[in-house]
Design a protein around this motif. Sequence first.
Motif, PDB file in Angstrom:
ATOM      1  N   TRP A 127      29.768  46.538  34.120  1.00 54.28           N
ATOM      2  CA  TRP A 127      29.502  45.531  33.279  1.00 54.28           C
ATOM      3  C   TRP A 127      30.643  44.262  34.068  1.00 54.28           C
ATOM      4  O   TRP A 127      30.411  43.224  33.704  1.00 54.28           O
ATOM      5  CB  TRP A 127      28.477  45.094  32.456  1.00 54.28           C
ATOM      6  N   SER A 128      32.194  44.732  34.014  1.00 56.12           N
ATOM      7  CA  SER A 128      32.712  43.731  33.750  1.00 56.12           C
ATOM      8  C   SER A 128      33.109  43.787  35.545  1.00 56.12           C
ATOM      9  O   SER A 128      33.103  44.169  36.339  1.00 56.12           O
ATOM     10  CB  SER A 128      34.165  44.293  33.368  1.00 56.12           C
ATOM     11  N   GLN A 129      33.267  42.829  35.527  1.00 57.12           N
ATOM     12  CA  GLN A 129      34.105  41.687  37.482  1.00 57.12           C
ATOM     13  C   GLN A 129      34.566  42.448  37.671  1.00 57.12           C
ATOM     14  O   GLN A 129      35.434  43.209  39.055  1.00 57.12           O
ATOM     15  CB  GLN A 129      33.963  40.339  37.225  1.00 57.12           C
ATOM     16  N   ASP A 130      36.132  42.772  36.581  1.00 57.64           N
ATOM     17  CA  ASP A 130      36.879  43.385  37.383  1.00 57.64           C
ATOM     18  C   ASP A 130      37.038  45.006  37.740  1.00 57.64           C
ATOM     19  O   ASP A 130      37.338  45.730  38.861  1.00 57.64           O
ATOM     20  CB  ASP A 130      37.836  44.112  36.000  1.00 57.64           C
ATOM     21  N   TYR A 131      34.976  45.903  37.516  1.00 56.58           N
ATOM     22  CA  TYR A 131      35.093  46.532  38.348  1.00 56.58           C
ATOM     23  C   TYR A 131      33.523  47.248  39.094  1.00 56.58           C
ATOM     24  O   TYR A 131      32.829  47.356  39.412  1.00 56.58           O
ATOM     25  CB  TYR A 131      34.697  47.830  37.397  1.00 56.58           C
ATOM     26  N   GLY A 132      33.465  44.831  39.649  1.00 55.89           N
ATOM     27  CA  GLY A 132      32.623  44.933  40.441  1.00 55.89           C
ATOM     28  C   GLY A 132      31.127  44.521  39.916  1.00 55.89           C
ATOM     29  O   GLY A 132      30.088  44.444  39.990  1.00 55.89           O
ATOM     30  N   GLY A 133      31.392  44.203  37.623  1.00 54.14           N
ATOM     31  CA  GLY A 133      30.081  43.879  37.359  1.00 54.14           C
ATOM     32  C   GLY A 133      29.709  42.288  37.549  1.00 54.14           C
ATOM     33  O   GLY A 133      31.033  41.456  38.027  1.00 54.14           O
ATOM     34  N   PRO A 134      28.786  41.867  36.737  1.00 50.26           N
ATOM     35  CA  PRO A 134      28.938  39.999  37.093  1.00 50.26           C
ATOM     36  C   PRO A 134      29.267  40.097  35.695  1.00 50.26           C
ATOM     37  O   PRO A 134      29.804  38.160  35.362  1.00 50.26           O
ATOM     38  CB  PRO A 134      27.365  40.248  36.363  1.00 50.26           C
ATOM     39  N   LEU A 135      29.483  40.269  35.054  1.00 49.08           N
ATOM     40  CA  LEU A 135      30.560  40.195  33.302  1.00 49.08           C
ATOM     41  C   LEU A 135      32.168  39.990  33.839  1.00 49.08           C
ATOM     42  O   LEU A 135      32.208  40.641  34.258  1.00 49.08           O
ATOM     43  CB  LEU A 135      30.243  40.107  32.837  1.00 49.08           C
ATOM     44  N   ARG A 136      32.813  38.208  32.801  1.00 45.38           N
ATOM     45  CA  ARG A 136      33.436  38.159  32.938  1.00 45.38           C
ATOM     46  C   ARG A 136      33.999  38.933  32.008  1.00 45.38           C
ATOM     47  O   ARG A 136      33.476  39.822  31.308  1.00 45.38           O
ATOM     48  CB  ARG A 136      34.119  36.470  32.255  1.00 45.38           C
ATOM     49  N   PRO A 137      35.867  38.951  31.432  1.00 44.16           N
ATOM     50  CA  PRO A 137      36.796  39.276  30.357  1.00 44.16           C
ATOM     51  C   PRO A 137      35.170  38.461  29.268  1.00 44.16           C
ATOM     52  O   PRO A 137      35.593  39.441  28.073  1.00 44.16           O
ATOM     53  CB  PRO A 137      37.944  39.170  30.567  1.00 44.16           C
ATOM     54  N   ASP A 138      35.980  37.529  28.861  1.00 49.62           N
ATOM     55  CA  ASP A 138      34.756  37.338  27.576  1.00 49.62           C
ATOM     56  C   ASP A 138      33.594  36.931  27.255  1.00 49.62           C
ATOM     57  O   ASP A 138      33.172  37.287  26.074  1.00 49.62           O
ATOM     58  CB  ASP A 138      35.276  35.017  27.620  1.00 49.62           C
ATOM     59  N   GLN A 139      33.254  37.859  28.138  1.00 51.69           N
ATOM     60  CA  GLN A 139      31.519  37.808  28.379  1.00 51.69           C
ATOM     61  C   GLN A 139      31.123  39.250  27.582  1.00 51.69           C
ATOM     62  O   GLN A 139      30.586  39.356  26.500  1.00 51.69           O
ATOM     63  CB  GLN A 139      30.732  37.472  29.189  1.00 51.69           C
ATOM     64  N   VAL A 140      32.385  40.359  28.215  1.00 52.13           N
ATOM     65  CA  VAL A 140      32.782  41.695  27.189  1.00 52.13           C
ATOM     66  C   VAL A 140      33.208  42.135  26.606  1.00 52.13           C
ATOM     67  O   VAL A 140      32.657  42.238  25.396  1.00 52.13           O
ATOM     68  CB  VAL A 140      33.095  42.588  28.421  1.00 52.13           C
ATOM     69  N   GLU A 141      33.920  40.977  25.784  1.00 58.34           N
ATOM     70  CA  GLU A 141      34.590  40.575  24.330  1.00 58.34           C
ATOM     71  C   GLU A 141      33.522  40.276  23.572  1.00 58.34           C
ATOM     72  O   GLU A 141      33.205  40.817  22.589  1.00 58.34           O
ATOM     73  CB  GLU A 141      35.719  39.827  24.674  1.00 58.34           C
ATOM     74  N   ALA A 142      32.515  39.170  24.212  1.00 58.43           N
ATOM     75  CA  ALA A 142      31.450  39.144  23.531  1.00 58.43           C
ATOM     76  C   ALA A 142      30.175  40.180  22.532  1.00 58.43           C
ATOM     77  O   ALA A 142      29.655  39.770  22.135  1.00 58.43           O
ATOM     78  CB  ALA A 142      30.788  37.699  24.138  1.00 58.43           C
ATOM     79  N   LEU A 143      29.500  40.816  23.835  1.00 58.20           N
ATOM     80  CA  LEU A 143      29.024  41.803  23.862  1.00 58.20           C
ATOM     81  C   LEU A 143      29.947  42.632  22.765  1.00 58.20           C
ATOM     82  O   LEU A 143      28.634  43.835  21.646  1.00 58.20           O
ATOM     83  CB  LEU A 143      28.759  42.692  25.137  1.00 58.20           C
ATOM     84  N   VAL A 144      30.907  43.312  23.083  1.00 57.33           N
ATOM     85  CA  VAL A 144      31.852  43.904  22.223  1.00 57.33           C
ATOM     86  C   VAL A 144      31.375  43.765  20.335  1.00 57.33           C
ATOM     87  O   VAL A 144      30.733  43.815  19.416  1.00 57.33           O
ATOM     88  CB  VAL A 144      33.192  44.338  22.309  1.00 57.33           C
ATOM     89  N   ASN A 145      31.671  41.879  20.377  1.00 56.08           N
ATOM     90  CA  ASN A 145      31.916  41.658  18.838  1.00 56.08           C
ATOM     91  C   ASN A 145      30.634  41.514  18.687  1.00 56.08           C
ATOM     92  O   ASN A 145      30.316  41.807  16.717  1.00 56.08           O
ATOM     93  CB  ASN A 145      31.976  40.228  19.015  1.00 56.08           C
ATOM     94  N   TYR A 146      29.167  41.063  19.327  1.00 56.59           N
ATOM     95  CA  TYR A 146      27.941  41.382  18.873  1.00 56.59           C
ATOM     96  C   TYR A 146      27.571  42.956  18.422  1.00 56.59           C
ATOM     97  O   TYR A 146      26.881  42.962  17.518  1.00 56.59           O
ATOM     98  CB  TYR A 146      27.008  40.965  20.063  1.00 56.59           C
ATOM     99  N   VAL A 147      27.657  43.574  19.521  1.00 61.73           N
ATOM    100  CA  VAL A 147      27.632  45.029  18.931  1.00 61.73           C
ATOM    101  C   VAL A 147      28.031  45.589  17.310  1.00 61.73           C
ATOM    102  O   VAL A 147      27.528  46.443  16.483  1.00 61.73           O
ATOM    103  CB  VAL A 147      27.812  45.864  20.201  1.00 61.73           C
ATOM    104  N   LEU A 148      29.152  44.951  17.449  1.00 62.00           N
ATOM    105  CA  LEU A 148      30.007  45.543  15.763  1.00 62.00           C
ATOM    106  C   LEU A 148      29.243  44.500  14.817  1.00 62.00           C
ATOM    107  O   LEU A 148      30.229  45.079  13.895  1.00 62.00           O
ATOM    108  CB  LEU A 148      31.772  44.774  16.340  1.00 62.00           C
ATOM    109  N   ASN A 149      28.960  43.859  14.998  1.00 63.10           N
ATOM    110  CA  ASN A 149      27.942  43.156  14.260  1.00 63.10           C
ATOM    111  C   ASN A 149      27.290  43.326  13.336  1.00 63.10           C
ATOM    112  O   ASN A 149      27.237  43.427  12.389  1.00 63.10           O
ATOM    113  CB  ASN A 149      27.991  41.222  14.281  1.00 63.10           C
ATOM    114  N   TRP A 150      27.003  44.106  14.041  1.00 60.07           N
ATOM    115  CA  TRP A 150      25.642  45.175  12.918  1.00 60.07           C
ATOM    116  C   TRP A 150      26.197  46.079  12.122  1.00 60.07           C
ATOM    117  O   TRP A 150      25.819  46.873  11.684  1.00 60.07           O
ATOM    118  CB  TRP A 150      24.886  46.152  14.181  1.00 60.07           C
ATOM    119  N   ALA A 151      27.800  46.776  12.038  1.00 55.94           N
ATOM    120  CA  ALA A 151      28.004  47.536  11.042  1.00 55.94           C
ATOM    121  C   ALA A 151      28.257  47.178  10.010  1.00 55.94           C
ATOM    122  O   ALA A 151      27.434  46.071   9.695  1.00 55.94           O
ATOM    123  CB  ALA A 151      30.306  47.399  11.411  1.00 55.94           C
ATOM    124  N   PRO A 152      27.711  48.444   9.792  1.00 58.82           N
ATOM    125  CA  PRO A 152      27.514  49.488   9.369  1.00 58.82           C
ATOM    126  C   PRO A 152      26.627  50.757  10.039  1.00 58.82           C
ATOM    127  O   PRO A 152      26.976  51.869  10.259  1.00 58.82           O
ATOM    128  CB  PRO A 152      28.359  49.909   8.114  1.00 58.82           C
TER     129      PRO A 152
END
Length: 283
Positions: A127-152
Motif C-alpha cells: 500500500w505504500s508509495q515506496d513499494y508501488g502502492g497508492p498511499l503516502r507515508p502519512d496515510q500509512v501512519e494514519a491507518l496504523v493509528n486507526y488499527v491501534l485505536n482498537w487496542a486491546p
Amino acid sequence: MSVQFKILIGILFTVATIAILFIYGIAEDQRMALAQKNFAGRSIQAGADYFERYCIVCHGEHGEGIAGKGPPLNRTDLLDLKSTPYLKSIKWNGTTPDFLRNTIAAGRPQFSAYYANEGYLDHMPTWSQDYGGPLRPDQVEALVNYVLNWAPGEFPPVVEIKTPTPGPTPTPIPPEEILKTIPFPVPPSQAILDEGKTIYETNCKACHGAELKGDGPGAVGTPKKPRDFADCTAMATFDLIQHHDAVVNGRPQFGMPAWKKFSNEEVWKVIMYERSPCKLFEP
C-alpha cells in the motif's frame, strides 16, 4: 516626553513581555499535550476514512475479518500491546506499530504460515508509495493509528496460540560435516545458480530484494535490515557455515524464518545464488 519617561516605558514594556512569555511558557506543556492529542485524533479520523476506502473489503467494517478474504485485525492477540502474544508466536521482535506499519506498507507477498488453514485466496498488496502502492507515508501512519485505536482488541485470536514445549537441545553438527553435504561441485555451474535464483525469487526476494541488497518490501520495520548479499566486504566475513545456519535455522530475533521446508539441495542452491554477486563460493 523626557528621556527618563521613555526609559521607564521601555522597562515596563520589557517586564510585561517577559511576564507574558513566562506565563505562556508555564502553559506550554499543556498546550503541546493538547496539540498532540488533537493531531492524534485527526490522524485516527483520517485512518478511519482510508480503512473504509481500502481495507473493509477484506478485513471487515470493524476489523472482524472476512472469511476467505482477510484475517481480523481487531483481535486480542494482535492488539494486546503489553504481552504481544501474536508477535511472539510469529517470532517478531519489533513493536506492534512496527509490525502494522510493515504489513500495510509492504503487504504480504507470501501467505503467513499462521493462517495456513484459513483459506485466504489473495495475497495482501503493498500500500505504500515506496513499494508501488497508492498511499503516502502519512496515510500509512494514519491507518496504523486507526488499527491501534482498537487496542486491546475485541475479537478472539484466529488460531489458538500454544506455548511450545522445549525439546532437547540438538547436538551441533561439526562444520566439516556440514560442508560435506554440498551436493554439487564448487564453484557451482550456471545451471545451479539459475535454480538457486528461482528458489530465491519465490522465497527470499520479498525481504532481501530483487538485487540481493536487503531492500525488499518485506524489510520495512524489521528489527534489523536483511543481509545485503552484494556487500562483498561484509560477505567476506560471512562464511558458508554461517550462511547455512542462517538459512536452515533462521534468525527469528531479526524476523527471518527458518527455511525447514527446503531440501538440502535447495538450501545449497539458494546459498550459492546469494553468494554469487561476490563469487564467494569456496569454504
